[in-house]
Design an enzyme around this catalytic site. Sequence first.
Site, PDB file in Angstrom:
ATOM      1  N   PRO A  10       0.837  -1.152   0.041  1.00 30.94           N
ATOM      2  CG  PRO A  10      -0.019  -1.200   2.190  1.00 30.94           C
ATOM      3  CD  PRO A  10       0.624  -2.139   1.150  1.00 30.94           C
ATOM      4  CG  ASN A  11      -0.297   4.155   1.290  1.00 30.26           C
ATOM      5  OD1 ASN A  11      -1.211   4.809   0.502  1.00 30.26           O
ATOM      6  ND2 ASN A  11      -0.421   3.897   2.407  1.00 30.26           N
ATOM      7  NE  ARG A  18       3.946   6.750   1.650  1.00 31.00           N
ATOM      8  CZ  ARG A  18       3.992   5.665   2.193  1.00 31.00           C
ATOM      9  NH1 ARG A  18       4.571   4.536   1.265  1.00 31.00           N
ATOM     10  NH2 ARG A  18       3.790   5.355   3.418  1.00 31.00           N
ATOM     11  CE1 TYR A  23       8.570   4.990   3.366  1.00 30.35           C
ATOM     12  CE2 TYR A  23       7.104   6.933   3.197  1.00 30.35           C
ATOM     13  CZ  TYR A  23       7.498   5.588   3.958  1.00 30.35           C
ATOM     14  OH  TYR A  23       6.979   5.485   4.846  1.00 30.35           O
ATOM     15  CG  ASN A  74       8.370  -1.802   0.766  1.00 28.91           C
ATOM     16  OD1 ASN A  74       7.657  -1.775   1.870  1.00 28.91           O
ATOM     17  ND2 ASN A  74       8.719  -0.804   0.345  1.00 28.91           N
ATOM     18  CB  ALA A  77       1.267   0.287   6.765  1.00 29.70           C
ATOM     19  CG  HIS A  80       4.742  -1.840  10.629  1.00 26.40           C
ATOM     20  ND1 HIS A  80       5.910  -2.336  10.802  1.00 26.40           N
ATOM     21  CD2 HIS A  80       4.490  -0.989   9.593  1.00 26.40           C
ATOM     22  CE1 HIS A  80       6.694  -1.618   9.713  1.00 26.40           C
ATOM     23  NE2 HIS A  80       6.005  -0.618   9.236  1.00 26.40           N
ATOM     24  CG  ASP A  87      -1.223 -17.003   9.106  1.00 29.91           C
ATOM     25  OD1 ASP A  87      -0.051 -16.981   9.602  1.00 29.91           O
ATOM     26  OD2 ASP A  87      -2.190 -16.842   9.477  1.00 29.91           O
ATOM     27  CD  GLU A  98      10.139  -7.365   6.958  1.00 26.99           C
ATOM     28  OE1 GLU A  98      10.519  -8.182   7.617  1.00 26.99           O
ATOM     29  OE2 GLU A  98       9.910  -6.219   7.602  1.00 26.99           O
ATOM     30  CG  HIS A 100      10.793  -2.107   5.381  1.00 30.19           C
ATOM     31  ND1 HIS A 100       9.437  -2.080   5.147  1.00 30.19           N
ATOM     32  CD2 HIS A 100      10.741  -3.256   6.039  1.00 30.19           C
ATOM     33  CE1 HIS A 100       8.920  -2.892   5.815  1.00 30.19           C
ATOM     34  NE2 HIS A 100       9.739  -3.837   6.339  1.00 30.19           N
ATOM     35  CG  LEU A 101      11.588   2.443  -0.251  1.00 28.25           C
ATOM     36  CD1 LEU A 101      10.249   2.756  -0.620  1.00 28.25           C
ATOM     37  CD2 LEU A 101      12.602   2.833  -1.573  1.00 28.25           C
ATOM     38  CB  SER A 102      12.161   4.327   5.818  1.00 31.03           C
ATOM     39  OG  SER A 102      11.162   3.633   6.167  1.00 31.03           O
ATOM     40  NE  ARG A 107       9.474   6.439   8.750  1.00 37.18           N
ATOM     41  CZ  ARG A 107       8.594   6.040   8.014  1.00 37.18           C
ATOM     42  NH1 ARG A 107       8.830   5.056   7.150  1.00 37.18           N
ATOM     43  NH2 ARG A 107       7.442   6.785   7.898  1.00 37.18           N
ATOM     44  NE  ARG A 111       6.248   4.716   9.882  1.00 39.76           N
ATOM     45  CZ  ARG A 111       5.283   4.873   9.365  1.00 39.76           C
ATOM     46  NH1 ARG A 111       4.928   3.792   8.767  1.00 39.76           N
ATOM     47  NH2 ARG A 111       4.507   6.127   9.255  1.00 39.76           N
TER      48      ARG A 111
HETATM   49  C1  DQA Z   1       7.955   1.204   4.309  1.00 36.52           C
HETATM   50  C2  DQA Z   1       7.924   1.286   5.722  1.00 36.52           C
HETATM   51  C3  DQA Z   1       6.671   1.184   6.344  1.00 36.52           C
HETATM   52  O1  DQA Z   1       6.509   1.373   7.819  1.00 36.52           O
HETATM   53  C4  DQA Z   1       5.487   2.179   5.885  1.00 36.52           C
HETATM   54  O2  DQA Z   1       4.368   2.133   6.188  1.00 36.52           O
HETATM   55  C5  DQA Z   1       5.564   2.044   4.374  1.00 36.52           C
HETATM   56  C6  DQA Z   1       6.645   2.125   3.339  1.00 36.52           C
HETATM   57  C7  DQA Z   1       9.222   1.392   3.674  1.00 36.52           C
HETATM   58  O3  DQA Z   1       9.384   1.081   2.486  1.00 36.52           O
HETATM   59  O4  DQA Z   1       9.958   2.368   4.328  1.00 36.52           O
HETATM   60  O5  DQA Z   1       4.415   2.195   3.605  1.00 36.52           O
HETATM   61  O6  DQA Z   1       7.819  -0.184   4.107  1.00 36.52           O
END
Ligand code: DQA
Length: 146
Positions: A10-11, A18, A23, A74, A77, A80, A87, A98, A100-102, A107, A111
């Site tokens: 998502p997002n 964004r 990011y 990725n 959210a 978390h 599952d 797994e 994540h960009l950040s 943070r 998270r």
């Molecule tokens: C994220 C980190 C997540 O906490 C956040 O909800 C995202 C982006 C990252 O790529 O840093 O949507 O997965």
Amino acid sequence: MMQILVLNGPNLNLLGTREPEIYGATTLADIEADCVAHGASIGLTVNCAQSNCEGSLIDHLHAARGTMSGVIINAGAYTHTSVALRDAISAIALPVVELHLSNTHAREAFRHISLIAPVCVGVIQGFGARGYILALDAIKGHLTRG
Ligand code: DQA
């Protein structure tokens, strides 16, 4: 060539605009193109997908079973919050990285918990868009050297 799924949650379709201070300015289309190109250079065929919906991400994971050698996710959210995604990762019995960009540990406290990390082979985070390239190298190494 081994098939790899790069799955974004998502997002992440909004990357580029964004919260670029968190990011970065690279769009998801650019990241996906870089993944396809880098994958080809190391012997991986990269298939990309993105969804804002938890169930659709689970459907993509189910479809990867039997067609993909591994997955880079990725989960945004849902990382978390989603027992269902965890599952699904367990159920498909494929190596999943797994990503994540950040650096989520630098943070907000909510998270700091990843529900999916225990069922992934490893985690790459904090390196921005470059992390996807690192993840492809990591999964290639995992698949070829164990
Ligand atoms: C994220 C980190 C997540 O906490 C956040 O909800 C995202 C982006 C990252 O790529 O840093 O949507 O997965």
